[in-house]
Write an enzyme that holds these catalytic residues in place. Structure first.
Site, PDB file in Angstrom:
ATOM      1  N   THR A 268       3.103   8.068   3.565  1.00  0.00           N
ATOM      2  CA  THR A 268       4.455   9.403   4.320  1.00  0.00           C
ATOM      3  C   THR A 268       4.167   9.364   2.367  1.00  0.00           C
ATOM      4  O   THR A 268       5.056   8.339   1.346  1.00  0.00           O
ATOM      5  CB  THR A 268       4.930   8.008   5.029  1.00  0.00           C
ATOM      6  N   GLU A 269       5.140   9.878   2.166  1.00  0.00           N
ATOM      7  CA  GLU A 269       6.298  10.902   0.965  1.00  0.00           C
ATOM      8  C   GLU A 269       5.660  10.646  -0.518  1.00  0.00           C
ATOM      9  O   GLU A 269       6.070  10.053  -1.592  1.00  0.00           O
ATOM     10  CB  GLU A 269       7.471   9.604   1.519  1.00  0.00           C
ATOM     11  N   LEU A 270       4.330  10.883  -0.101  1.00  0.00           N
ATOM     12  CA  LEU A 270       3.852  10.914  -1.226  1.00  0.00           C
ATOM     13  C   LEU A 270       3.801  11.645  -2.565  1.00  0.00           C
ATOM     14  O   LEU A 270       3.902  13.126  -2.385  1.00  0.00           O
ATOM     15  CB  LEU A 270       2.262  11.006  -1.084  1.00  0.00           C
TER      16      LEU A 270
END
EC number: 3.2.1.8
Length: 375
Positions: A268-270
């Site tokens: 997530t949130e890369l």
């Protein structure tokens, strides 16, 4: 047919034949997308901000529709935004976010129900400003979760239930939830979310998950919940990384360790920052703030080719790792559509120019996108 008309038709035919290979190539490029390239492996997602959710940024939305099949709300579902005052909910942006996702067949992730940051102050205090009791805070947590999750029951497919509850050293973050309720607030949040929507997938989400101490602590937390019969469906590994940190080896160890718990693993949130970090490497504590210095903003005038290549190589290294473990990973989500909107431009130093995403400030795909599509 007169000679001039004959000559015009002949020229048109020549131009059509000459143009055909180029036109075919352009059509092929237009049809290729990340979501097609990764179909059957894992969802490829992105975060939507307020400009996109409101429909004002149509160019970015076109990129999302073409390349992504999963979305997460960057800010509009956080508790301070969605319930700024007790009992007063601002559902309009979240309603638009969910409706847009449904219209375009997206996997929809809600972010986030319980997080110490961007939580409204009223959660934790009475009218006189004094800390509330554990009973009051638990009731407020339950009402918030039931109101938000209940509104989107059957429509939001998954929720980041608790966000960033563990510090890098593996200890519990001493936030207001912890100070008033204790670590039990985590279990309660999952129980409330499960009651509000039994079918939604429920996740724990955190950064620096390649850190061995944090890896062990998160695994212990999930195991403890499981032993109590509290169902948790997945762990979100935030991908706020740099060109040289963390090591792929440690990141891989965490993917494997979390998968061995019997839960889904999401990246997530890369985003991959190319900028120097003033306090060392790693982390994503939103409260960190450092004074602007020119040496911390070296690419304001543009990104050198050597750094662009390094960013491409880093992205491909991570995606190669994700593809290697596609049996464990259900979703990879970028934290933003293009560089211009990335939080990295202002964290932890406000006003910098970063290049952390897969699409540039004009929504053009970078070399990493072409390479991933060509795989």
């Amino acid at each position: 047919m007169d000679q001039r008309k004959h000559r015009s038709i002949l020229i048109a035919l020549i131009l059509l034949v000459a143009c055909k290979p180029a036109c075919f190539s352009q059509e092929r490029g237009t049809s290729a997308s990340l979501k097609e390239a990764l179909e059957g492996k894992f969802y490829i997602g992105t975060a939507l901000n307020q400009f996109q959710i409101s429909g004002r940024d149509t160019a970015s939305l076109a990129v999302v529709k073409k390349h992504f099949n999963a979305i997460v709300a960057e800010n509009c579902m956080k508790s301070r935004i969605i319930q700024p005052r007790e009992g007063e909910f601002n559902f309009l942006p979240a309603d638009r976010f969910v409706a847009w996702g449904e219209e375009h067949g997206m996997f929809i992730n809600g972010h986030t129900l319980i997080w110490h940051s961007q939580a409204p102050n009223w959660f934790f205090t009475d009218r006189s400003g004094n800390p509330v009791s554990a009973e009051v805070l638990i009731r407020r947590m339950k009402n918030h979760i039931f109101s938000v999750v209940g509104r989107y029951k059957g429509r939001v497919h998954s929720w980041d239930v608790v966000n960033e509850a563990i510090l890098d050293d593996g200890s519990y973050r001493k936030n207001k939830f912890y100070e008033i309720i204790g670590e039990e607030y985590i279990a309660l949040a999952f129980e409330f979310a499960r009651q509000a929507d039994p079918e939604a997938e429920l996740y724990y989400n955190d950064y620096s998950m390649a850190n061995p101490a944090k890896r062990a602590a998160v695994a212990a937390l999930v195991t403890k919940l499981q032993r109590r019969g509290i169902k948790i469906d997945g762990i979100g590994m935030q991908g706020h990384v740099g060109l040289k940190y963390p090591s792929l080896d440690e990141f891989e160890k965490s993917i494997i360790a979390f998968a061995e718990l019997g839960v889904k693993v999401m990246i997530t949130e890369l985003d991959i920052t190319v900028l120097p970090q003033p306090r060392g490497t790693g982390g994503a504590d939103i409260s960190s703030n450092f004074k602007y210095r020119q040496e911390l903003d070296p690419y304001a005038a543009g990104l050198p080719d050597s750094i662009a290549r390094a960013s491409t190589e880093r992205y491909l290294s991570f995606f190669n790792l994700f593809l290697k473990h596609q049996d464990k990973i259900s979703r990879v989500t970028l934290w933003g559509v293009n560089d211009g909107y990335s939080w990295r431009n202002n964290w932890p130093v406000r006003g910098r120019t970063d290049y952390p995403l897969l699409f540039d400030r004009n929504n053009r795909p970078k070399a990493a996108v072409d390479s991933l599509i060509a795989k």
